[in-house]
Design a protein around this motif. Sequence first.
Motif, mmCIF file in Angstrom:
data_model
loop_
_atom_site.group_PDB
_atom_site.id
_atom_site.type_symbol
_atom_site.label_atom_id
_atom_site.label_comp_id
_atom_site.label_asym_id
_atom_site.label_seq_id
_atom_site.Cartn_x
_atom_site.Cartn_y
_atom_site.Cartn_z
ATOM 1 N N THR A 119 0.813 -1.234 0.000
ATOM 2 C CA THR A 119 0.000 0.000 0.000
ATOM 3 C C THR A 119 0.849 1.289 0.000
ATOM 4 O O THR A 119 0.305 2.376 0.124
ATOM 5 C CB THR A 119 -1.015 0.116 1.178
ATOM 6 N N ARG A 175 -5.154 2.748 4.489
ATOM 7 C CA ARG A 175 -5.219 2.343 3.074
ATOM 8 C C ARG A 175 -5.775 0.929 2.932
ATOM 9 O O ARG A 175 -6.542 0.640 2.005
ATOM 10 C CB ARG A 175 -3.839 2.470 2.423
ATOM 11 N N LEU A 176 -5.405 0.040 3.860
ATOM 12 C CA LEU A 176 -5.951 -1.329 3.806
ATOM 13 C C LEU A 176 -7.449 -1.305 4.077
ATOM 14 O O LEU A 176 -8.232 -2.005 3.416
ATOM 15 C CB LEU A 176 -5.232 -2.240 4.816
ATOM 16 N N SER A 204 -9.494 1.125 3.446
ATOM 17 C CA SER A 204 -10.237 1.653 2.296
ATOM 18 C C SER A 204 -10.307 0.617 1.169
ATOM 19 O O SER A 204 -11.266 0.576 0.409
ATOM 20 C CB SER A 204 -9.665 2.996 1.831
ATOM 21 N N ARG A 205 -9.326 -0.273 1.102
ATOM 22 C CA ARG A 205 -9.401 -1.346 0.106
ATOM 23 C C ARG A 205 -10.533 -2.316 0.448
ATOM 24 O O ARG A 205 -11.113 -2.951 -0.433
ATOM 25 C CB ARG A 205 -8.079 -2.118 0.032
ATOM 26 N N LYS A 255 -11.926 -0.987 -4.978
ATOM 27 C CA LYS A 255 -10.556 -1.277 -4.531
ATOM 28 C C LYS A 255 -10.411 -2.722 -4.033
ATOM 29 O O LYS A 255 -9.319 -3.129 -3.632
ATOM 30 C CB LYS A 255 -10.161 -0.316 -3.407
ATOM 31 N N HIS A 256 -11.520 -3.489 -4.068
ATOM 32 C CA HIS A 256 -11.438 -4.866 -3.561
ATOM 33 C C HIS A 256 -10.362 -5.680 -4.274
ATOM 34 O O HIS A 256 -9.679 -6.488 -3.658
ATOM 35 C CB HIS A 256 -12.796 -5.571 -3.724
ATOM 36 N N LYS A 293 -7.607 -4.879 -5.163
ATOM 37 C CA LYS A 293 -6.247 -4.600 -4.669
ATOM 38 C C LYS A 293 -5.985 -5.296 -3.345
ATOM 39 O O LYS A 293 -4.846 -5.364 -2.897
ATOM 40 C CB LYS A 293 -6.076 -3.086 -4.430
ATOM 41 N N PHE A 294 -7.067 -5.750 -2.685
ATOM 42 C CA PHE A 294 -6.872 -6.310 -1.347
ATOM 43 C C PHE A 294 -6.362 -7.739 -1.432
ATOM 44 O O PHE A 294 -6.875 -8.573 -2.169
ATOM 45 C CB PHE A 294 -8.175 -6.268 -0.533
#
Length: 323
Positions: free
Chosen positions: A122, A233-234, A236-237, A243-244, A246-247
């Motif tokens: 992140t 940031r995690l 918000s993912r 943004k899912h 990116k998780f």
Amino acid sequence: MSKSKHSSKNGSTSAHKSTEAEHKKTKEAAEKATSDVAALMAPETVVVEEPPPKPNYPQYRVKPGEPISLADIDPDASEHYQKKRDIKEELEKQRQRLQKLQERLYAENQRSLLIVLQATDTGGKDGTIKQVFSGVNPQGCRVWSFKIPSFEEASHDFLWRYHQRTPQRGMIAIFNRSHYEDVLVVRIKNLVSENVWRERYHIINEFESMLTLNNIAIIKFFLHISKDEQKRRLESRLQEPDKHWKFSSNDIKERLLWDDYQAAFEDAINNCSTQHAPWYVVPANKKWYRNLVVARTIADTLEAMNPQYPPAEEGLENIVIPD
Ligand code: AMP
Ligand code: MG
């Protein structure tokens, strides 16, 4: 016999002469490269812009022999700027500089630039690439993202896969993760023994020195965020559907190793910030400030390299384009 001895002596003399000439040529080329490297030692100091660029971005460069502690560097720093809109114009100006200088580097077709990006998960490597390079001609720029090594990559020496991606003449290459993973994740996950990864700092310095002597300028950025910022940031993912993708639950496991990673980054930066291939620790909690520092540092480096358009063909003024 004496004849053959004589001719062999002659032969060896001329062979000796041509080797000597070759040596001289190689030596001259190495000296020229070294003087180019000297110009790169403090690229920003030879920037021709008047007045000298302010604020002072080289402040983020880690000087050889002056080890830093990441805990002492504020990831929230943004000088006198408060908000994204405060730097909007300045960032645009830097993007344009970068675009023009990249065009000259490409046209010159003699030297190249390698940009290394490292950060914790992140940390903003992808965002930096997207936002800083948005205007650069894709033809002169390559981005290489290094993931877990493939079977073939892992079957070679650790530098093998990176060396294949170093930029050819005229090009900019961006390493999104890099050979530094081999002293970061590899160290933390005990993928090789300590005496193996410890030796790699030296090997990396030699590798980078060799690249520099072959006219590849190298700059390395560590995007420095805080542990709290990573949490935000995690989260918000997790919260934003867009943004899912990116998780990765692996990021949670890595987060638990935060302190180990900080220590490993610190060692990599302190052991491998050399005059020819400096590390910059960029305050990166504020994405817009991070973009500005990275864009400006790259533009300053390219400006210091001062790439030249090749000379035009002779007699262009007499050419008439036929109907
Ligand atoms: P990402 O950049 O989020 O797509 O993740 C890439 C993953 O590859 C990260 O978890 C890195 O730690 C991992 N990785 C990159 N280089 C290496 C390496 N040399 N050895 C082991 N893992 C690596
Ligand atoms: Mg990831």
